[in-house]
Design an enzyme around this catalytic site. Structure first.
Site, PDB file in Angstrom:
ATOM      1  N   HIS A 118       0.496  -0.850  -0.209  1.00 40.09           N
ATOM      2  CA  HIS A 118       0.086   0.126  -0.111  1.00 40.09           C
ATOM      3  C   HIS A 118       1.080   1.082   0.303  1.00 40.09           C
ATOM      4  O   HIS A 118       1.648   1.122   1.127  1.00 40.09           O
ATOM      5  CB  HIS A 118      -1.172  -0.158   1.152  1.00 40.09           C
ATOM      6  CG  HIS A 118      -2.054   1.320   0.973  1.00 40.09           C
ATOM      7  ND1 HIS A 118      -2.833   1.394   0.290  1.00 40.09           N
ATOM      8  CD2 HIS A 118      -1.486   2.571   1.399  1.00 40.09           C
ATOM      9  CE1 HIS A 118      -3.591   2.090   0.787  1.00 40.09           C
ATOM     10  NE2 HIS A 118      -2.630   2.932   1.289  1.00 40.09           N
ATOM     11  N   CYS A 119       0.868   2.058  -1.121  1.00 45.02           N
ATOM     12  CA  CYS A 119       1.957   3.114  -0.893  1.00 45.02           C
ATOM     13  C   CYS A 119       0.575   4.246  -0.400  1.00 45.02           C
ATOM     14  O   CYS A 119      -0.241   5.129  -1.503  1.00 45.02           O
ATOM     15  CB  CYS A 119       2.000   3.661  -2.523  1.00 45.02           C
ATOM     16  SG  CYS A 119       3.072   4.605  -3.409  1.00 45.02           S
TER      17      CYS A 119
END
EC number: 2.3.1.225
Length: 344
Positions: free
Chosen positions: A178-179
């Protein structure tokens, strides 16, 4: 103490901190030291402040929000504003090639395009409608991804290489990570956009750094600053050295030099990360699989205590089928049939 020494010390501290964070994420002994340090600080810092900091960190890193997207755009806007306001104009006066000066803007446009795609593209969310289709995309290795495992949150069967994202609260096909910078998961369907986004972001930072450095070097050469002399506090005459020259340039062009220092550090950090994601792409691994590789049981690790009845399980990458196939899988991902119809 000279400004340059303080600035270099600051940069070294930032880089060392980032390196330690990366190392700690894979080294269990360092994780223990980090936890011990956190416990010591918890005894010193007031509890109300701890709760406030914990709440802020939870909001920033464990909930979906647009904070880092705004920060990303603000920093990018500040760099390009300074580049346009000063560097571009000065370079035109020095008659540098216009194509050379416009290259950062071209990279910016491409970068923002793929940034938008990375933010808005479905990463490969698993639902009840496509669950069975995803189960047949990848083979189960029975070590890291065993068969017939259900997600405790989504109550869906977990396809191989998938993972539930605690931030977005959904399971993602070929989950990478998850960025926070794009406020989205990186999965099978947007990893290609993410790779080009990181590549163009690195290239744009490096190009701005190169153009700014070229301007300062031209200025020093044309003004013969390297042949000048100065008198120190003791009254001694010295030839202009590199340290004094950099400090002189900082006092004369503070915004340009500060921006240059920022984009140089950013170029190295992004360049290192780009090499890492290219390595993962070439070997057909995800960040999640690379990280979990240390937790998978491996008969080569002498420190692992095996249960008496357990057979040694070796985690090996069964999804890598050569460089060409690996890259083709990323840039031409498999879409379930009904998802194709929706897009059409």
């Amino acid at each position: 103490m000279d400004f340059l020494v303080l600035f270099l010390f600051y940069l070294a501290s930032v880089l060392m901190g980032l390196v330690l964070i990366c190392v700690c994420s894979k080294t269990h002994s360092l994780k223990g030291l980090a936890r011990g340090g956190a416990q010591i600080f918890s005894c010193i810092i007031p509890e109300c402040l701890q709760r406030a900091v914990h709440g802020l960190l939870h909001y920033l890193f464990h909930t979906r929000n647009h904070t880092f997207i705004v920060l990303h755009l603000v920093l990018q806007g500040m760099v390009y504003t300074e580049y346009t306001w000063e560097v571009f104009g000065y370079c035109q006066e020095l008659e540098l090639s216009l194509h050379y000066l416009l290259l950062p803007y071209l990279l910016l446009g491409v970068n923002l395009f793929f940034f938008t795609l990375t933010c808005g593209t479905n990463p490969g969310i698993i639902t009840k409608a496509n669950e069975l289709l995803f189960l047949h995309v990848y083979e189960f290795d029975e070590v890291m991804f065993p068969k017939n495992v259900r997600c405790s949150t989504c109550d869906l069967r977990k396809p191989a290489r998938s993972k539930h994202c605690s931030v977005c609260n959904w399971c993602v096909h070929r989950f990478d990570h998850h960025c926070v910078w794009v406020n989205n998961c990186i999965g099978a369907w947007n990893i290609r956009y993410f790779l080009i986004y990181v590549l163009t972001l690195t290239a744009s930072a490096a190009t701005v750094a190169i153009v700014s450095t070229t301007f300062l070097v031209h200025l020093v050469v044309m003004s013969d600053l390297y042949q000048e002399t100065y008198i120190d506090d003791l009254g001694h005459l010295h030839v202009m050295d590199t340290v004094f020259l950099i400090q002189y340039l900082f006092l004369t062009f503070p915004r340009i030099v500060f921006m240059l220092g920022f984009v140089v550090v950013l170029s190295f950090l992004l360049g290192g990360y780009l090499l890492f994601v290219l390595y993962l792409a070439a070997t057909n691994q995800t960040t999640n699989e690379w990280y979990r590789g240390d937790w998978a049981w491996c008969q080569r690790c002498p420190l692992v205590a095996w249960p008496p009845s357990a057979e040694p399980q070796v985690h090996r990458n069964i999804h890598s089928h050569g460089l060409r196939s690996n890259l083709q899988e990323i840039f031409l991902p498999a879409f379930p049939c009904h998802e194709r119809k929706k897009q059409e």
